[in-house]
Write an enzyme that holds these catalytic residues in place. Structure first.
Site, PDB file in Angstrom:
ATOM      1  N   GLU A 458       0.627  -1.144   0.081  1.00  0.00           N
ATOM      2  CA  GLU A 458       0.122   0.079   0.018  1.00  0.00           C
ATOM      3  C   GLU A 458       0.981   1.178   0.020  1.00  0.00           C
ATOM      4  OE1 GLU A 458      -4.151   1.393   2.301  1.00  0.00           O
ATOM      5  OE2 GLU A 458      -3.081  -0.651   2.744  1.00  0.00           O
ATOM      6  N   GLU A 732      -2.398   0.691  13.260  1.00  0.00           N
ATOM      7  CA  GLU A 732      -3.527   0.946  12.548  1.00  0.00           C
ATOM      8  C   GLU A 732      -5.077   0.659  13.296  1.00  0.00           C
ATOM      9  OE1 GLU A 732      -5.082   0.304   8.077  1.00  0.00           O
ATOM     10  OE2 GLU A 732      -4.283  -1.312   8.944  1.00  0.00           O
TER      11      GLU A 732
END
Length: 873
Positions: A458, A732
């Site tokens: 990502e 996260e």
């Protein structure tokens, strides 16, 4: 005390080299050790010595003649009347678009779906053939960029410490170049410039859900111009048309996958004059005209090697590999010093965490993160990958011969070379570790641009993450240059897509591409945060059209009603109650979030228009903000102050964004927020939107004590739960790792995301009590809020006006507050328990007061303050 200047920079880019700037009249800023009425500036260039006297030290208009392409001089500054000048710094403009060479390429096409090699390019030139000796050259400059990533050598030595240059921009629109001073690298006679060149972001494999290849083009190519200035005033652009190329020892490389290097293939001395390159192929010349992107100078420092870490432990595991723990989750690489026979293959595996006694690689998804090195067998062999990067704390060596001895392996930390500006400390070890985790997550995710994570497939510039984190980022590091460049890409991508995409640069890899509140709002909120931090309205002027385009778009999406109640939204992303497979399933109404952000950004835009002198626009956007406020109140707030969704996030948004109609509603909503947080056992119940503001909302609700309870909770979910699990970065998800040591089962789990670490801003502003009270820290508010059982806390910030700090200490019921006001600022100290405000000028000041908090006898009265000492005022 000697008066002196401690730091000089141009524009808003602290810590940046002043070589190769784009501006013809760059504004100058500097920090003085003491207040002064005037400052002297001196610029020495080929035309002589130029002097100027100015009365300010912030964003001073360039007082000398405008700089043309390549023009500059040596700048120094002093306080008027002082004998102490700063060391001269070279200020020099770059090419200003005057490129006279073409891209050169070893490859204009390559198969997709497989890692490609890196290439070597070399070009020789002879100073003697130009009628020069090395001593004749007083300045030599390389101007360079690439489609791909590159590193340069001159005569066998690195030309700079830059890594992964030129970084990642929206390559269809702009490409950045760097200016390098290579004067000392040249020798008389034959010289060679060499380049390592690989795919990087330009045509490499990037993005998630499978990713994409060749997103910007099929070529990998170098653009390089070498220019000399001689002692007799000549200017020479060196002819480097005869570039030769071959594949490098890097046989395959990807940013996600890793790098494979065969040291047996290294052509020793390839970038030195004595090397025979007759067998190398001529490089292809690609005209600049075939590429539409503008070429501009960097606004930030490059990615560099910042530090190295030795392993804190190592062991040989059941698989036979050697496992290393570096004690810190980082973005970077391994550097190895093997002692092995020629042809030995060593594989380097990376992961952030361990699970079931193995490297926890599942969260990496498609980013295999394995480097491979084939040994040459030479003595003193040392290797580190060039064109990949990993996020890891743990690594395993496969195929290592013998034992790992001290110095054989180290972790190389790579990120943008930003100047550190903010610090926090307290008596609570958990809070200190939390702050350290925030700092490291910012470092690891500022690899040329602000990304979400450094490890999996990502690593993109999510707009929502930096939107909530920008105040914290600007407190911790001088990140203005990085954010200035990234915001230019936001504007370009916004124009292309018709809205601000959810990450920038945009990669079409399957993620929904729709206008999204809190994410797209970064176009307005990030430049505003920068303005508040450094007081420079230029970023607002530069981004004004982008800011307007976003607010205008949202206004139209509401049908000019102010109520954004349709379409795709991420809402309070990663609400801790959301299931692993559906991170957007928040209990907070996503359209409440969308409408609230519409109010906020319209208000900011109205203020921006006022600052820029556009009264008509200011009235227009104030009206849009007012319309959206009324729509929010009608749709989401009951007359009694109850909020739709009845969640901590929904109430916090309404409180912090000031969306209530009256103080009675504020009071009722605050009471309800305290009930929800207390009833929830002081566990976090907020996601990306609510978490950065929940502590401020609790303070606005009247309870710093509740904010401390929430801050110091260490059970899941909480800020300190990851700390209790040994985290060294911000996760996260609140439960990226479960209490049993297993990794969250969702396919979106990272152990290095900075967004939920935005709370560090609260630690600085409220816990320690250090906050700007006017744009650019012209006025500072020192308002510490002791509590939570802490016996001391402190924050320091190296602002654009100098160092500001606030420290408090408790000894029983005696509270001592020490503050530092920069020479160019003024301040006010708010004495806890009394509410009294004391004006303070530049210098250090100390106050003592008798103080009680919620942990003391609540019936004990507060007593007055007494000023104990004041120095350097």
């Amino acid at each position: 005390m000697t008066q002196h200047i401690t730091e000089v920079w141009l524009e808003n880019r602290r810590g940046e080299t002043l070589l190769g700037i784009d501006e013809s009249a760059p504004r100058i800023s500097f920090i003085a050790s003491e207040p002064a009425d005037a400052f002297e500036l001196e610029l020495r260039n080929d035309d002589g010595v130029h002097a100027a006297t100015v009365t300010d030290n912030r964003l001073v208009a360039w007082p000398f003649g405008p700089l043309g392409a390549r023009q500059g001089g040596d700048l120094r500054v002093r306080i008027a009347g002082s004998d102490t000048w700063t060391h001269p710094v070279r200020v020099e403009r770059g090419l200003a678009g005057d490129w006279r060479t073409d891209f050169v390429s070893p490859s204009t096409d390559a198969a997709q779906g497989t890692l490609r090699p890196a290439y070597l390019l070399r070009a020789a030139f002879n100073l003697a053939a130009l009628g020069l000796d090395a001593a004749d050259v007083i300045r030599a400059r390389v101007y360079a960029t690439a489609h791909g990533v590159f590193e340069l050598e001159i005569n066998g030595a690195p030309a700079s410490s830059d890594r992964l240059s030129p970084g990642w921009t929206s390559y269809n629109h702009r490409l950045r170049y760097r200016t390098l001073d290579v004067t000392s690298s040249l020798t008389g006679g034959e010289n060679v410039i060499g380049a390592w060149l690989a795919d990087g972001w330009y045509r490499g494999h990037i993005g998630f859900d499978g990713g994409v290849w060749d997103i910007y083009g099929t070529d990998v190519s170098l653009l390089l111009q070498l220019e000399l200035t001689t002692s007799d005033g000549r200017h020479v652009i060196v002819d480097l048309s005869d570039w030769r190329t071959q594949e490098s020892p890097i046989t395959g490389v990807g940013l996600y996958e890793g790098e494979a290097y065969d040291a047996r293939l290294f052509p020793s001395g390839w970038s030195t004059p004595h090397f025979d390159a007759s067998g190398w192929e001529p490089a292809q010349h690609l005209g600049r005209a075939r590429f539409s992107a503008g070429i501009e100078a960097n606004t930030s420092l490059p990615v560099r090697e910042i530090e190295t870490l030795a392993p804190v432990s190592m062991e040989r595991v059941a698989s036979g590999r050697i496992r290393l723990d570096f004690g810190q989750n980082v973005s970077g690489l391994l550097r190895i010093r093997p002692r092995a026979p020629r042809g030995t293959e060593i594989r380097l595996h990376h992961a952030e965490v361990l699970e079931d006694g193995l490297l926890g690689t599942r969260p990496l998804r498609g980013a295999t993160s394995v480097d491979t090195y084939v040994c040459s067998g030479d003595d003193d062999e040392v290797w580190s990958p060039r064109f990949t990067i990993h996020g890891f704390q743990y690594a395993e060596l496969e195929g290592w011969v013998g034992d790992v001895e001290a110095g054989d392996v180290e972790a190389v930390v790579l990120h943008t070379d930003m100047q550190r500006t903010g610090w926090f400390d307290s008596s609570h070890g958990g809070l200190n570790q939390l702050h350290s985790n925030v700092v490291w997550s910012m470092r690891d995710n500022f690899v040329d641009l602000p990304t979400d994570c450094p490890q999996r497939d990502e690593r993109v510039g999510w707009t929502g993450d930096i939107q909530v984190f920008a105040p914290t980022a600007l407190n911790l590091y001088a990140a203005h240059g990085t954010l200035t460049g990234w915001l230019r890409d936001v504007a370009f991508e916004q124009a292309d897509q018709g809205h601000v995409p959810n990450f920038v640069p945009w990669v079409e890899c399957g993620f929904p591409n729709f206008p999204t509140a809190a994410w797209g709002d970064a176009a307005v909120i990030v430049p505003w945060a920068m303005y508040l931090n450094d007081g420079d309205t230029r970023i607002l002027a530069d981004q004004y059209d982008s800011m307007r385009a976003w607010v205008d778009l949202v206004d139209s999406l509401t049908g000019h009603t102010g109520l954004w109640d349709q379409g795709f939204q991420l809402g309070d992303w990663l609400d801790p109650t959301a299931p692993p497979e559906s991170p957007g399933d928040s209990h907070t109404d996503r359209y409440l979030v969308a409408t609230a952000y519409h109010v906020r950004t319209a208000r900011i835009l109205a203020q921006t228009a006022t600052l820029l002198g556009n009264t008509e626009h200011a009235e227009q956007y104030a009206a849009i903000a007012e319309r959206a406020t009324r729509a929010f109140q009608a749709e989401f707030i009951s007359p009694s102050g109850r909020i739709v969704s009845d969640t901590a996030t929904s109430i916090a948004v309404a409180l912090v964004f000031e969306l209530f109609e009256n103080e009675d509603q504020v009071r009722r909503a605050g009471e309800r927020l305290l009930h929800l947080v207390g009833h929830g056992g002081f566990h976090i119940s907020t996601g990306f939107v609510g978490t950065p503001i929940i502590c401020d909302a609790l303070v606005r609700a009247g309870s710093m004590d509740y904010a401390y309870h929430l801050l110091l909770q260490d059970e899941l979910p909480s800020w300190l739960y990851p700390v209790s699990m040994g985290a060294t970065t911000i996760w996260e998800r609140w439960d990226s790792m479960l209490p049993d040591g297993s990794i969250n089962p969702g396919d979106m789990t990272s152990f290095n995301h900075y967004a939920l670490g935005a709370v560090a801003d609260f630690l600085h502003r409220v816990v320690a009590g250090l906050a700007s009270d006017a744009p650019g820290w012209k006025r500072i508010r020192f308002a510490p809020q002791p509590g939570g059982g802490l016996t001391h806390a402190s924050a320091r910030y190296d602002s654009v006006r100098g160092t500001a700090s606030c420290e408090w200490r408790r000894d029983a019921t005696t509270l001592t507050i020490s503050v530092q006001v920069p020479a160019a600022s003024e301040g006010v100290v708010v004495i806890p328990g009394t509410g009294e405000e004391i004006a303070v000028g530049p210098g250090r000041h100390t106050f003592t007061t008798d103080f009680r908090d919620a942990s003391d006898d609540p019936s004990a009265p507060f007593f007055g303050w007494r000023k104990e000492q004041q120095v350097d005022a």
